[in-house]
Design a protein around this motif. Structure first.
Motif, PDB file in Angstrom:
ATOM      1  N   ALA A  35       0.831  -1.208   0.000  1.00  0.00           N
ATOM      2  CA  ALA A  35       0.000   0.000   0.000  1.00  0.00           C
ATOM      3  C   ALA A  35       0.865   1.257   0.000  1.00  0.00           C
ATOM      4  O   ALA A  35       0.548   2.247  -0.688  1.00  0.00           O
ATOM      5  CB  ALA A  35      -0.919  -0.010   1.234  1.00  0.00           C
ATOM      6  N   ARG A  36       1.980   1.207   0.767  1.00  0.00           N
ATOM      7  CA  ARG A  36       2.864   2.368   0.793  1.00  0.00           C
ATOM      8  C   ARG A  36       3.502   2.601  -0.578  1.00  0.00           C
ATOM      9  O   ARG A  36       3.582   3.743  -1.053  1.00  0.00           O
ATOM     10  CB  ARG A  36       3.927   2.155   1.867  1.00  0.00           C
ATOM     11  N   VAL A  37       3.938   1.537  -1.222  1.00  0.00           N
ATOM     12  CA  VAL A  37       4.533   1.673  -2.560  1.00  0.00           C
ATOM     13  C   VAL A  37       3.494   2.151  -3.566  1.00  0.00           C
ATOM     14  O   VAL A  37       3.762   3.027  -4.411  1.00  0.00           O
ATOM     15  CB  VAL A  37       5.146   0.321  -2.996  1.00  0.00           C
ATOM     16  N   ARG A  38       2.268   1.574  -3.470  1.00  0.00           N
ATOM     17  CA  ARG A  38       1.214   1.978  -4.392  1.00  0.00           C
ATOM     18  C   ARG A  38       0.827   3.445  -4.195  1.00  0.00           C
ATOM     19  O   ARG A  38       0.601   4.178  -5.165  1.00  0.00           O
ATOM     20  CB  ARG A  38       0.001   1.067  -4.192  1.00  0.00           C
ATOM     21  N   ALA A  39       0.763   3.885  -2.934  1.00  0.00           N
ATOM     22  CA  ALA A  39       0.437   5.291  -2.665  1.00  0.00           C
ATOM     23  C   ALA A  39       1.515   6.208  -3.208  1.00  0.00           C
ATOM     24  O   ALA A  39       1.221   7.270  -3.780  1.00  0.00           O
ATOM     25  CB  ALA A  39       0.259   5.497  -1.155  1.00  0.00           C
ATOM     26  N   GLY A  40       2.789   5.815  -3.030  1.00  0.00           N
ATOM     27  CA  GLY A  40       3.873   6.626  -3.580  1.00  0.00           C
ATOM     28  C   GLY A  40       3.808   6.713  -5.099  1.00  0.00           C
ATOM     29  O   GLY A  40       4.016   7.783  -5.682  1.00  0.00           O
ATOM     30  N   ALA A  41       3.503   5.573  -5.739  1.00  0.00           N
ATOM     31  CA  ALA A  41       3.397   5.577  -7.199  1.00  0.00           C
ATOM     32  C   ALA A  41       2.225   6.437  -7.667  1.00  0.00           C
ATOM     33  O   ALA A  41       2.349   7.194  -8.647  1.00  0.00           O
ATOM     34  CB  ALA A  41       3.242   4.141  -7.709  1.00  0.00           C
ATOM     35  N   ASP A  42       1.072   6.342  -6.967  1.00  0.00           N
ATOM     36  CA  ASP A  42      -0.079   7.173  -7.334  1.00  0.00           C
ATOM     37  C   ASP A  42       0.241   8.653  -7.146  1.00  0.00           C
ATOM     38  O   ASP A  42      -0.165   9.499  -7.962  1.00  0.00           O
ATOM     39  CB  ASP A  42      -1.292   6.794  -6.488  1.00  0.00           C
ATOM     40  N   ARG A  43       0.950   8.977  -6.064  1.00  0.00           N
ATOM     41  CA  ARG A  43       1.308  10.378  -5.837  1.00  0.00           C
ATOM     42  C   ARG A  43       2.240  10.899  -6.932  1.00  0.00           C
ATOM     43  O   ARG A  43       2.058  12.005  -7.459  1.00  0.00           O
ATOM     44  CB  ARG A  43       1.971  10.508  -4.465  1.00  0.00           C
ATOM     45  N   GLU A  44       3.240  10.091  -7.300  1.00  0.00           N
ATOM     46  CA  GLU A  44       4.136  10.500  -8.381  1.00  0.00           C
ATOM     47  C   GLU A  44       3.375  10.634  -9.693  1.00  0.00           C
ATOM     48  O   GLU A  44       3.630  11.564 -10.480  1.00  0.00           O
ATOM     49  CB  GLU A  44       5.266   9.471  -8.519  1.00  0.00           C
ATOM     50  N   ARG A  45       2.435   9.704  -9.940  1.00  0.00           N
ATOM     51  CA  ARG A  45       1.641   9.784 -11.166  1.00  0.00           C
ATOM     52  C   ARG A  45       0.819  11.069 -11.199  1.00  0.00           C
ATOM     53  O   ARG A  45       0.748  11.766 -12.232  1.00  0.00           O
ATOM     54  CB  ARG A  45       0.735   8.568 -11.250  1.00  0.00           C
ATOM     55  N   THR A  46       0.196  11.400 -10.051  1.00  0.00           N
ATOM     56  CA  THR A  46      -0.608  12.623  -9.994  1.00  0.00           C
ATOM     57  C   THR A  46       0.250  13.864 -10.233  1.00  0.00           C
ATOM     58  O   THR A  46      -0.145  14.792 -10.967  1.00  0.00           O
ATOM     59  CB  THR A  46      -1.299  12.714  -8.624  1.00  0.00           C
ATOM     60  N   VAL A  47       1.441  13.874  -9.620  1.00  0.00           N
ATOM     61  CA  VAL A  47       2.336  15.026  -9.796  1.00  0.00           C
ATOM     62  C   VAL A  47       2.770  15.149 -11.247  1.00  0.00           C
ATOM     63  O   VAL A  47       2.772  16.240 -11.833  1.00  0.00           O
ATOM     64  CB  VAL A  47       3.548  14.887  -8.853  1.00  0.00           C
ATOM     65  N   ILE A  48       3.135  13.994 -11.858  1.00  0.00           N
ATOM     66  CA  ILE A  48       3.583  14.027 -13.258  1.00  0.00           C
ATOM     67  C   ILE A  48       2.462  14.491 -14.169  1.00  0.00           C
ATOM     68  O   ILE A  48       2.672  15.335 -15.078  1.00  0.00           O
ATOM     69  CB  ILE A  48       4.098  12.633 -13.666  1.00  0.00           C
ATOM     70  N   LEU A  49       1.220  13.961 -13.961  1.00  0.00           N
ATOM     71  CA  LEU A  49       0.094  14.401 -14.788  1.00  0.00           C
ATOM     72  C   LEU A  49      -0.214  15.878 -14.597  1.00  0.00           C
ATOM     73  O   LEU A  49      -0.532  16.594 -15.566  1.00  0.00           O
ATOM     74  CB  LEU A  49      -1.136  13.549 -14.461  1.00  0.00           C
ATOM     75  N   ALA A  50      -0.132  16.335 -13.352  1.00  0.00           N
ATOM     76  CA  ALA A  50      -0.405  17.750 -13.100  1.00  0.00           C
ATOM     77  C   ALA A  50       0.630  18.639 -13.774  1.00  0.00           C
ATOM     78  O   ALA A  50       0.295  19.670 -14.383  1.00  0.00           O
ATOM     79  CB  ALA A  50      -0.428  18.006 -11.588  1.00  0.00           C
TER      80      ALA A  50
END
Length: 314
Positions: free
Chosen positions: A203-218
């Motif tokens: 879950a921690r790795v998945r949350a980090g990946a989702d956060r990076e994805r959101t930042v990259i998309l933004a």
């Protein structure tokens, strides 16, 4: 013939007397001489020895190490655990006279008493120990305590106990299933903890990946908006320059675009008055003078879909 018979009889009696007088002590034996059932002397040195014939008897004892296997018995440990102990004992006869006086002439006479001594020592020593001590490296100390107690009791019978070992130490059958169930529960608890830790890490790795994805998309969306704004700014400026150079042509061009979008599919219907400005160029076919060498906008730089122009009065 009578003398020969007498001579043969004398030889026979002499031979029997000689064989009853002389005997051999083997290297692995020690001998006790008894007379009318009473012990007379002990012989420990090997070789040819003599005794009084027909009166004294020879009782041989093995001087080598002897083994005694104790049957399995249930013992209660110091932590109230029950354990089935199967042991063996090694001993030797060191005092034939004392052995004869306490256990008898046969070596089998000591086995029953030795079994009682070993069983009592096992119960006394193991009754003060825990299961972990019996099954761990402390087992050597436990066995030394048992050997010391057994040897102290066995010396009263003329024997020396050199070793006492626990061959097997098993839980009773009724406790085995309970222990196995407890072990299974413990393993399942460890497995659940491992799975929970793995799920937490995932879950921690998945949350980090989702956060990076959101930042990259933004960041990509922001950069796209900036570039789109710059492009629209350039297009508006280009159209404004073109409109200022020839307003009539620009108005005509935008009207033609409106006609194409309105009538492109061929199924559009309009309810308009005949004098509507939208059909102005259908009513008035007078050519519009063009400005010489007009500077038109580059179609490659124009936006793909420009907004419909407002209807301008003719």
């Amino acid at each position: 013939m009578t003398r020969l018979t007498v001579l043969i009889g004398v030889l026979v009696v002499g031979f029997i007397t000689l064989t009853s007088t002389l005997f051999t002590v083997q290297e692995t034996q020690q001998v006790l001489i008894t007379q009318f059932g009473q012990p007379i002397r002990v012989i420990t040195k090997p070789g040819l020895q003599a005794k009084i014939p027909f009166i004294q008897n020879v009782i041989a004892f093995d001087r080598r190490l002897l083994d005694y296997d104790s049957p399995g018995e249930e013992v209660i440990l110091g932590d109230q655990r029950r354990l089935v102990v199967d042991s063996f004992t090694r001993y030797r006869v060191v005092d034939p006279l004392l052995f004869f006086q306490t256990a008898g002439a046969a070596e089998s006479g000591i086995r029953g008493r030795l079994g009682s001594i070993v069983s009592s020592a096992l119960r006394r020593v193991l009754g003060n120990e825990t299961l972990l001590a019996v099954l761990s490296a402390e087992r050597t100390r436990v066995m030394a305590d048992i050997l010391r107690e057994v040897n102290g009791e066995a010396r009263r019978f003329g024997i020396e106990v050199t070793d006492v070992r626990i061959r097997r130490a098993d839980l009773p059958e009724e406790n085995t299933q309970a222990v196995l169930t407890r072990m299974q529960s413990e393993r399942e608890r460890v497995a659940r903890e491992a799975r929970a830790e793995g799920a937490e890490v995932a879950a921690r790795v998945r949350a980090g990946a989702d956060r990076e994805r959101t930042v990259i998309l933004a960041e990509a969306q922001a950069q796209s908006d900036v570039l789109r704004g710059q492009g629209e700014e350039g297009a508006i400026k280009l159209f404004a320059d073109a409109f200022q150079r020839d307003p009539q042509f620009y108005q005509f061009y935008r009207t033609m675009q409106a006609y194409r979008e309105a009538f492109g599919e061929g199924e559009s219907r309009f309810v308009l008055s005949p004098d509507s400005e939208f059909f102005r160029y259908f009513r008035d076919s007078t050519p519009v003078p063009l400005t010489p060498n007009p500077v038109l906008p580059n179609p490659a730089q124009a936006p793909a879909a420009a907004p419909n122009p407002a209807v301008t009065p003719g």
